[in-house]
Design an enzyme around this catalytic site. Structure first.
Site, PDB file in Angstrom:
ATOM      1  CB  SER A  37      50.921  49.086  38.728  1.00 26.47           C
ATOM      2  OG  SER A  37      51.658  49.473  37.592  1.00 26.47           O
ATOM      3  CE  LYS A  87      47.510  45.134  28.876  1.00 30.61           C
ATOM      4  NZ  LYS A  87      48.635  44.202  28.684  1.00 30.61           N
ATOM      5  CG  ASN A 101      50.463  48.540  26.068  1.00 33.37           C
ATOM      6  OD1 ASN A 101      50.559  49.209  25.047  1.00 33.37           O
ATOM      7  ND2 ASN A 101      51.503  47.989  26.663  1.00 33.37           N
ATOM      8  CG  ASP A 122      51.493  44.379  26.261  1.00 36.71           C
ATOM      9  OD1 ASP A 122      52.180  44.958  27.137  1.00 36.71           O
ATOM     10  OD2 ASP A 122      50.250  44.304  26.321  1.00 36.71           O
ATOM     11  N   GLY A 166      48.865  29.476  24.477  1.00 31.49           N
ATOM     12  CA  GLY A 166      47.757  30.344  24.858  1.00 31.49           C
ATOM     13  C   GLY A 166      47.228  31.088  23.650  1.00 31.49           C
ATOM     14  N   GLY A 198      44.674  33.779  24.269  1.00 30.37           N
ATOM     15  CA  GLY A 198      43.871  34.866  24.828  1.00 30.37           C
ATOM     16  C   GLY A 198      44.452  36.214  24.412  1.00 30.37           C
ATOM     17  CB  ALA A 232      48.650  37.482  27.198  1.00 30.79           C
ATOM     18  CE1 TYR A 278      54.937  41.665  35.748  1.00 29.75           C
ATOM     19  CE2 TYR A 278      55.787  41.796  37.979  1.00 29.75           C
ATOM     20  CZ  TYR A 278      54.971  42.281  36.981  1.00 29.75           C
ATOM     21  OH  TYR A 278      54.174  43.372  37.231  1.00 29.75           O
TER      22      TYR A 278
HETATM   23  P1  ATR Z   1      44.942  37.003  28.892  1.00 30.67           P
HETATM   24  O1  ATR Z   1      44.455  38.368  28.584  1.00 30.67           O
HETATM   25  O2  ATR Z   1      45.861  36.918  30.075  1.00 30.67           O
HETATM   26  O3  ATR Z   1      45.503  36.307  27.696  1.00 30.67           O
HETATM   27  P2  ATR Z   1      42.581  35.424  28.551  1.00 30.67           P
HETATM   28  O4  ATR Z   1      42.234  36.185  27.319  1.00 30.67           O
HETATM   29  O5  ATR Z   1      41.511  35.069  29.519  1.00 30.67           O
HETATM   30  O6  ATR Z   1      43.652  36.190  29.399  1.00 30.67           O
HETATM   31  O7  ATR Z   1      43.343  34.088  28.080  1.00 30.67           O
HETATM   32  C1  ATR Z   1      43.844  33.158  28.977  1.00 30.67           C
HETATM   33  C2  ATR Z   1      44.597  32.083  28.214  1.00 30.67           C
HETATM   34  O8  ATR Z   1      45.154  31.143  29.151  1.00 30.67           O
HETATM   35  C3  ATR Z   1      43.737  31.275  27.275  1.00 30.67           C
HETATM   36  O9  ATR Z   1      44.521  30.843  26.187  1.00 30.67           O
HETATM   37  C4  ATR Z   1      43.326  30.080  28.161  1.00 30.67           C
HETATM   38  O10 ATR Z   1      42.960  28.922  27.453  1.00 30.67           O
HETATM   39  P3  ATR Z   1      41.459  28.781  26.848  1.00 30.67           P
HETATM   40  O11 ATR Z   1      41.422  29.649  25.637  1.00 30.67           O
HETATM   41  O12 ATR Z   1      41.331  27.355  26.530  1.00 30.67           O
HETATM   42  O13 ATR Z   1      40.531  29.245  27.939  1.00 30.67           O
HETATM   43  C5  ATR Z   1      44.638  29.853  28.885  1.00 30.67           C
HETATM   44  N1  ATR Z   1      44.502  29.135  30.160  1.00 30.67           N
HETATM   45  C6  ATR Z   1      44.041  29.605  31.329  1.00 30.67           C
HETATM   46  N2  ATR Z   1      44.113  28.686  32.305  1.00 30.67           N
HETATM   47  C7  ATR Z   1      44.651  27.574  31.728  1.00 30.67           C
HETATM   48  C8  ATR Z   1      44.992  26.268  32.205  1.00 30.67           C
HETATM   49  N3  ATR Z   1      44.815  25.918  33.467  1.00 30.67           N
HETATM   50  N4  ATR Z   1      45.538  25.398  31.334  1.00 30.67           N
HETATM   51  C9  ATR Z   1      45.737  25.748  30.041  1.00 30.67           C
HETATM   52  N5  ATR Z   1      45.434  26.963  29.527  1.00 30.67           N
HETATM   53  C10 ATR Z   1      44.903  27.864  30.358  1.00 30.67           C
END
Ligand code: ATR
Length: 268
Positions: free
Chosen positions: A15, A66, A87, A102, A127, A129, A131, A216
């Site tokens: 970190s 988180k 966070n 964030d 995405g 998820g 984040a 990053y």
């Molecule tokens: P984080 O907390 O980093 O957001 P997460 O909640 O596991 O982690 O979410 C990961 C995100 O990256 C999700 O949107 C995931 O898509 P899915 O919802 O379809 O699983 C996306 N993701 C991870 N690997 C991927 C890949 N190879 N191609 C496209 N999307 C990906």
């Protein structure tokens, strides 16, 4: 007496937060300590209780805690509530207040450091998820023209779009069905961790588009593609420093300067 803070995560050894907060403290003459604390995967709450017992004033929380941090709080800010994740913890006796810095970190990095406008921008958030969910409300508060959330699993994008309660400007889509162009494209997927490219077309990058990867440390396939498509490209180091600055402000009521700290980390 020195006020104590920490960042809790697993893993945590790499970190940069202790270095960032030490730089902020020096710059603003604040008498604080800030260390990295490794919590066992099943021991987040116990770790928080121990820090409170030892008189810590607050803590940052990183992967994978988180969501557990959210559950541990007695009180949440609106942006933490919408993110469903926390966070930044502030301890006051046994009371725990939770915030999520964030999203504001991302917005401040884009506006203040990268000098890219978000007002009236067509934003694409890749995405759905934790984040992505964590940055949605601050992005909405920047008054963009639209926010399109694209995700491999469409239902997840639809779910967080619905939760945002701004149905007029927030929509959900798959990567493949994206149409039109975007002024700001933010990669909040974890695809970069496995060096995977996203199935997006070069044609979605508008002229003078900012392509921002929340990761990053190295160039992701998304960043490489964006470069080819002629976009301005940024990684998430500025966001990391800006989210830390907002946490520092919550705890100390002093705003540190972020530019010298970003420069320091880039040169390291
Ligand atoms: P984080 O907390 O980093 O957001 P997460 O909640 O596991 O982690 O979410 C990961 C995100 O990256 C999700 O949107 C995931 O898509 P899915 O919802 O379809 O699983 C996306 N993701 C991870 N690997 C991927 C890949 N190879 N191609 C496209 N999307 C990906």
């Amino acid at each position: 007496m020195t006020d104590r803070y920490a960042v809790i995560g697993n893993p945590i050894a790499h970190s940069k937060s202790p270095q960032i907060h030490a730089a902020f403290a020096k710059q603003t003459n604040q008498d604080i300590s800030y260390e990295a604390v490794l919590a066992p995967l099943d021991g987040f709450e116990a770790t928080v209780r121990e820090l409170i017992k030892q008189g810590y004033k607050g803590a940052n929380v990183t992967v994978p805690f988180k969501f557990e941090a959210y559950d541990a709080c007695h009180q949440h800010t609106e942006r933490a509530f919408v993110a469903g994740a926390v966070n930044t913890l502030s301890f006051n006796g046994g009371h725990i207040a939770g915030d999520n810095t964030d999203g504001v970190g991302l917005v401040n990095d884009i506006k203040d450091n990268l000098k890219h406008a978000l007002g009236d921008a067509r934003i694409l958030l890749l995405g759905a998820g934790g984040a992505a969910q964590g940055v949605l409300l601050p992005l909405l508060n920047a008054l963009p023209a639209s926010i399109t959330i694209a995700n491999r699993t469409l239902e997840k994008a639809q779910r967080i779009a619905k939760k945002s309660s701004s149905a007029t400007i927030v929509s959900a889509n798959t990567f493949e069905a994206l149409q039109g162009q975007f002024d700001v494209i933010i990669n909040a997927t974890s695809a970069g961790l496995s060096d995977s490219a996203l199935p997006i077309s070069n044609s979605i990058f508008a002229k003078s588009c900012l392509a921002y990867d929340m990761m990053y440390g190295r160039e992701t396939p998304f960043m490489a593609q964006a470069k080819t498509a002629g976009a301005q490209v940024a990684d998430g180091l500025g966001m990391l420093v800006e989210q830390a600055a907002e946490a520092f402000y919550i705890w100390r009521n002093v705003r540190p300067q972020t530019a010298p700290v970003i420069k320091l980390l880039r040169s390291a």
